[in-house]
Write a protein that holds these residues in place. Structure first.
Motif, PDB file in Angstrom:
ATOM      1  N   ILE A 107      -9.102 -26.818   3.416  1.00 12.40           N
ATOM      2  CA  ILE A 107      -9.095 -27.269   2.010  1.00 12.40           C
ATOM      3  C   ILE A 107      -8.034 -26.498   1.222  1.00 12.40           C
ATOM      4  N   SER A 108      -7.951 -25.187   1.498  1.00 11.74           N
ATOM      5  CA  SER A 108      -6.981 -24.389   0.739  1.00 11.74           C
ATOM      6  C   SER A 108      -5.548 -24.837   1.043  1.00 11.74           C
ATOM      7  N   LEU A 109      -5.286 -25.186   2.308  1.00 10.78           N
ATOM      8  CA  LEU A 109      -3.930 -25.665   2.636  1.00 10.78           C
ATOM      9  C   LEU A 109      -3.655 -27.011   1.972  1.00 10.78           C
ATOM     10  N   PHE A 110      -4.681 -27.850   1.908  1.00 13.85           N
ATOM     11  CA  PHE A 110      -4.546 -29.134   1.237  1.00 13.85           C
ATOM     12  C   PHE A 110      -4.256 -28.912  -0.255  1.00 13.85           C
ATOM     13  N   LEU A 111      -4.975 -27.953  -0.840  1.00 16.83           N
ATOM     14  CA  LEU A 111      -4.747 -27.645  -2.259  1.00 16.83           C
ATOM     15  C   LEU A 111      -3.357 -27.052  -2.493  1.00 16.83           C
ATOM     16  N   PHE A 112      -2.868 -26.324  -1.503  1.00 21.42           N
ATOM     17  CA  PHE A 112      -1.498 -25.786  -1.588  1.00 21.42           C
ATOM     18  C   PHE A 112      -0.512 -26.937  -1.751  1.00 21.42           C
ATOM     19  N   LEU A 113      -0.720 -27.979  -0.960  1.00 20.30           N
ATOM     20  CA  LEU A 113       0.188 -29.129  -1.015  1.00 20.30           C
ATOM     21  C   LEU A 113       0.090 -29.821  -2.382  1.00 20.30           C
ATOM     22  N   ILE A 114      -1.141 -29.966  -2.880  1.00 23.22           N
ATOM     23  CA  ILE A 114      -1.306 -30.599  -4.194  1.00 23.22           C
ATOM     24  C   ILE A 114      -0.636 -29.742  -5.278  1.00 23.22           C
ATOM     25  N   SER A 115      -0.870 -28.422  -5.180  1.00 25.97           N
ATOM     26  CA  SER A 115      -0.266 -27.551  -6.207  1.00 25.97           C
ATOM     27  C   SER A 115       1.259 -27.602  -6.118  1.00 25.97           C
ATOM     28  N   GLY A 116       1.767 -27.802  -4.878  1.00 29.81           N
ATOM     29  CA  GLY A 116       3.212 -27.959  -4.696  1.00 29.81           C
ATOM     30  C   GLY A 116       3.735 -29.139  -5.485  1.00 29.81           C
ATOM     31  N   THR A 117       2.950 -30.217  -5.516  1.00 25.85           N
ATOM     32  CA  THR A 117       3.363 -31.409  -6.275  1.00 25.85           C
ATOM     33  C   THR A 117       3.434 -31.076  -7.766  1.00 25.85           C
ATOM     34  N   PHE A 118       2.441 -30.319  -8.234  1.00 23.00           N
ATOM     35  CA  PHE A 118       2.462 -29.928  -9.654  1.00 23.00           C
ATOM     36  C   PHE A 118       3.652 -29.026  -9.952  1.00 23.00           C
ATOM     37  N   VAL A 119       3.961 -28.162  -8.988  1.00 25.42           N
ATOM     38  CA  VAL A 119       5.096 -27.246  -9.185  1.00 25.42           C
ATOM     39  C   VAL A 119       6.397 -28.042  -9.286  1.00 25.42           C
ATOM     40  N   ILE A 120       6.510 -29.075  -8.449  1.00 26.53           N
ATOM     41  CA  ILE A 120       7.732 -29.904  -8.482  1.00 26.53           C
ATOM     42  C   ILE A 120       7.925 -30.492  -9.882  1.00 26.53           C
ATOM     43  N   PHE A 121       6.810 -30.893 -10.500  1.00 29.78           N
ATOM     44  CA  PHE A 121       6.904 -31.469 -11.844  1.00 29.78           C
ATOM     45  C   PHE A 121       6.775 -30.408 -12.945  1.00 29.78           C
ATOM     46  N   HIS A 122       6.974 -29.166 -12.557  1.00 24.70           N
ATOM     47  CA  HIS A 122       6.981 -28.031 -13.493  1.00 24.70           C
ATOM     48  C   HIS A 122       5.685 -27.865 -14.269  1.00 24.70           C
ATOM     49  N   ASN A 123       4.576 -28.319 -13.687  1.00 28.80           N
ATOM     50  CA  ASN A 123       3.300 -28.053 -14.352  1.00 28.80           C
ATOM     51  C   ASN A 123       2.674 -26.820 -13.695  1.00 28.80           C
ATOM     52  N   ASP A 124       3.240 -25.680 -14.041  1.00 33.92           N
ATOM     53  CA  ASP A 124       2.819 -24.423 -13.413  1.00 33.92           C
ATOM     54  C   ASP A 124       1.392 -24.039 -13.786  1.00 33.92           C
ATOM     55  N   TYR A 125       0.945 -24.503 -14.952  1.00 32.66           N
ATOM     56  CA  TYR A 125      -0.396 -24.129 -15.396  1.00 32.66           C
ATOM     57  C   TYR A 125      -1.450 -24.654 -14.421  1.00 32.66           C
ATOM     58  N   ILE A 126      -1.368 -25.948 -14.103  1.00 35.70           N
ATOM     59  CA  ILE A 126      -2.353 -26.532 -13.185  1.00 35.70           C
ATOM     60  C   ILE A 126      -2.155 -25.963 -11.776  1.00 35.70           C
ATOM     61  N   ALA A 127      -0.899 -25.778 -11.389  1.00 41.05           N
ATOM     62  CA  ALA A 127      -0.625 -25.196 -10.065  1.00 41.05           C
ATOM     63  C   ALA A 127      -1.276 -23.814  -9.955  1.00 41.05           C
ATOM     64  N   GLY A 128      -1.190 -23.048 -11.040  1.00 39.77           N
ATOM     65  CA  GLY A 128      -1.791 -21.713 -11.054  1.00 39.77           C
ATOM     66  C   GLY A 128      -3.303 -21.770 -10.929  1.00 39.77           C
ATOM     67  N   LYS A 129      -3.914 -22.752 -11.638  1.00 36.24           N
ATOM     68  CA  LYS A 129      -5.374 -22.891 -11.580  1.00 36.24           C
ATOM     69  C   LYS A 129      -5.801 -23.296 -10.166  1.00 36.24           C
ATOM     70  N   LEU A 130      -5.022 -24.179  -9.548  1.00 41.87           N
ATOM     71  CA  LEU A 130      -5.322 -24.557  -8.157  1.00 41.87           C
ATOM     72  C   LEU A 130      -5.175 -23.339  -7.242  1.00 41.87           C
ATOM     73  N   GLY A 131      -4.169 -22.529  -7.554  1.00 45.69           N
ATOM     74  CA  GLY A 131      -3.951 -21.302  -6.789  1.00 45.69           C
ATOM     75  C   GLY A 131      -5.165 -20.387  -6.848  1.00 45.69           C
ATOM     76  N   GLU A 132      -5.790 -20.346  -8.018  1.00 45.24           N
ATOM     77  CA  GLU A 132      -6.985 -19.493  -8.168  1.00 45.24           C
ATOM     78  C   GLU A 132      -8.127 -20.001  -7.293  1.00 45.24           C
ATOM     79  N   ILE A 133      -8.264 -21.330  -7.217  1.00 42.08           N
ATOM     80  CA  ILE A 133      -9.318 -21.899  -6.351  1.00 42.08           C
ATOM     81  C   ILE A 133      -8.977 -21.602  -4.881  1.00 42.08           C
ATOM     82  N   ILE A 134      -7.697 -21.718  -4.535  1.00 47.77           N
ATOM     83  CA  ILE A 134      -7.258 -21.400  -3.164  1.00 47.77           C
ATOM     84  C   ILE A 134      -7.609 -19.953  -2.828  1.00 47.77           C
ATOM     85  N   PHE A 135      -7.359 -19.095  -3.806  1.00 47.86           N
ATOM     86  CA  PHE A 135      -7.642 -17.672  -3.644  1.00 47.86           C
ATOM     87  C   PHE A 135      -9.125 -17.445  -3.299  1.00 47.86           C
ATOM     88  N   LEU A 136     -10.006 -18.112  -4.045  1.00 46.08           N
ATOM     89  CA  LEU A 136     -11.448 -17.969  -3.796  1.00 46.08           C
ATOM     90  C   LEU A 136     -11.803 -18.478  -2.400  1.00 46.08           C
TER      91      LEU A 136
END
Lengths: 90, 403
Positions: free
Chosen positions: A45-74
């Protein structure tokens, strides 16, 4: 009544995400204690979320990418600790 | 043999391309870089051990900075042998040791963990060419932080050996290694010791059953304590006595004297440039321009690093063998170390930035980290080990599948 609603909204705004993360962490721990094998699924799941957060990063939405990163961290914390406990028992 | 030559040539080409400025005869400069002029070399040769420096205002006491005095004295001495030619000396005493030590230390640590020489070559590539260390040394901090950074895997490795074989020789060697890294930089030493502490705790928990059996015997507890803490601590204390004793006599916290810009939580908030996603991607927040305080959007390509690093959890050996179990524990240890590094490197930023602020105010020594990016070291070491492990396992999997 009005002030209670305002205060509650402010409380949710300030601490809502932190409370959600703590609850999520507790839920993940509870789930992994019930079903031990799910620890590997957490890594998936965390790797899947990494890919999703990558999509947000591409569109410069770092805020959501960061929040996804926090879930990945947990997810990674719970899975690695579970795998460690499993390894210890061998 | 042919493969090794190919790898050495490849690495040499990478170094040559990225650090091409080093292969010229021009002096190197940077924000925090100490220019090696003839007068600087002369000062280092004759005044390295002086506690009073006159290079700022009317002079100031530099007792805590004396830790590096043996090395600066050596530089001054080498400088006088080479006719005070700063261009050659800086390459010889800073840049060359940085590459050689950094390469050798990360390679050896990876080889110990992976037990695979071919893929251990990936570790130095991650360790020496990540954005954090590139910006640190391009900013001119190769002399202190750079060399300590390159040396930190050696400290970790020496403690791994010491825990495996607690003998007097190993303890002595660990003490010497610890003294060397302390000579380069106190903060990096502190961070490396956090990694070492995590390793000891990890080993303690993973061998709890054996420990509880052993620890009924008081002699064993005393033996472990003496070999892991007392002897290395004593060696460090004796080697660094020339500045530790004056520090103890003066009884002044040097950071307190520097003022609010160094020791308040608002300073930490200001210096927490790296976000959570930056730390996870091992991406320095000031990359690529290295303009202080100018941060950028996260870059998607850097997500590849955590994906590769944390994929190592998939390749944990499920067979019940002793060597497999040791390797598994090492991989899980590096994953946890990376997660600790990520949490600390983001500083006062979300999530739970208050934890870092609390640690800054309450944990001894944490006051040195108003700039939380120093914690990238833990991420760099972990990622370099984990990525080389993942790549080796992917290679094995592909070989099984298609060859």
């Amino acid at each position: 009544m009005h002030s209670i609603i305002i205060n509650f909204t402010y409380f949710l705004y300030s601490y809502g995400w932190a409370i959600f993360e703590i609850l999520l962490l507790l839920f993940l721990i509870w789930l992994v204690m019930k079903v031990k094998k799910i620890a590997y699924s957490y890594v998936y799941i965390s790797l899947f979320l990494f890919l999703i957060s990558g999509t947000f990063v591409i569109f410069h939405n770092d805020y959501i990418a960061g929040k996804l990163g926090e879930i990945i961290f947990l997810l990674l914390i719970v899975s690695s600790v579970t795998l460690f406990m499993k390894e210890r028992k061998k | 043999m042919k493969r090794n030559i190919f790898i050495v040539v490849f690495v040499f080409l990478v170094v040559g391309f990225i650090y091409r400025a080093l292969f010229s005869f021009l002096p190197i400069s940077g924000g925090d870089y100490i220019s090696m002029t003839a007068s600087q070399l002369f000062t280092w040769k004759y005044f390295s051990f002086y506690v009073w420096s006159t290079n700022i205002d009317l002079g100031w006491a530099i007792i805590p900075l004396l830790a590096s005095a043996p090395y600066t004295f050596l530089i001054g001495w080498i400088g006088s042998l080479l006719g005070n030619n700063g261009v050659i000396v800086e390459r010889l005493v800073w840049w060359l040791p940085f590459f050689i030590i950094g390469f050798y230390s990360s390679f050896t640590l990876s080889k110990k963990i992976l037990n695979n020489q071919t893929f251990s070559w990936i570790a130095p590539l991650i360790f020496l060419f990540n954005t954090y260390i590139l910006l640190i040394i391009s900013g001119g901090q190769v002399a202190g932080i750079g060399l300590a950074y390159a040396f930190s895997p050696v400290v970790l490795l020496s403690f791994i050996f010491l825990l495996k074989k607690p003998t007097f020789e190993c303890a002595l060697l660990t003490g010497i290694v610890l003294s060397i890294i302390l000579m380069f930089d106190l903060r990096i030493t502190y961070i490396t010791l956090v990694g070492v502490g995590l390793y000891i705790f990890f080993q303690f928990i993973s061998h709890l059953k054996t420990f509880t059996k052993d620890f009924k015997n008081v002699q064993t507890i005393v033996r472990y304590f003496i070999f892991i803490v007392v002897i290395p601590g004593l060696v460090v204390g004796l080697i660094h006595a020339f500045w530790l004793i004056p520090m103890a006599i003066v009884r002044q916290n040097p950071l307190q004297q520097l003022g609010a810009a160094y020791n308040t939580t608002s300073a930490v908030r200001f210096f927490s440039f790296g976000n959570f996603e930056n730390a996870m991607g091992l991406l320095h927040p000031n990359w690529p321009e290295n303009i202080f305080g100018k941060t950028y959007f996260m870059r998607p390509e850097f997500l590849l690093l955590p994906i590769l690093a944390f994929s190592s959890l998939f390749f944990i050996n499920k067979k019940k063998s002793e060597s497999g179990s040791t390797k598994n524990l090492a991989i899980i240890y590096f994953v946890l170390m990376a997660l600790v590094g990520i949490f600390l490197a983001k500083g006062a930023n979300n999530p739970f930035g208050g934890v870092y602020l609390w640690m800054f105010g309450h944990i001894p020594g944490f006051m040195m980290f108003r700039d939380p990016t120093k914690w990238y070291l833990l991420i760099a070491i972990s990622y370099s080990m984990l990525i080389s492990y993942t790549v080796s396992k992917i290679y094995e999997w592909l070989q099984e599948k298609f060859v």
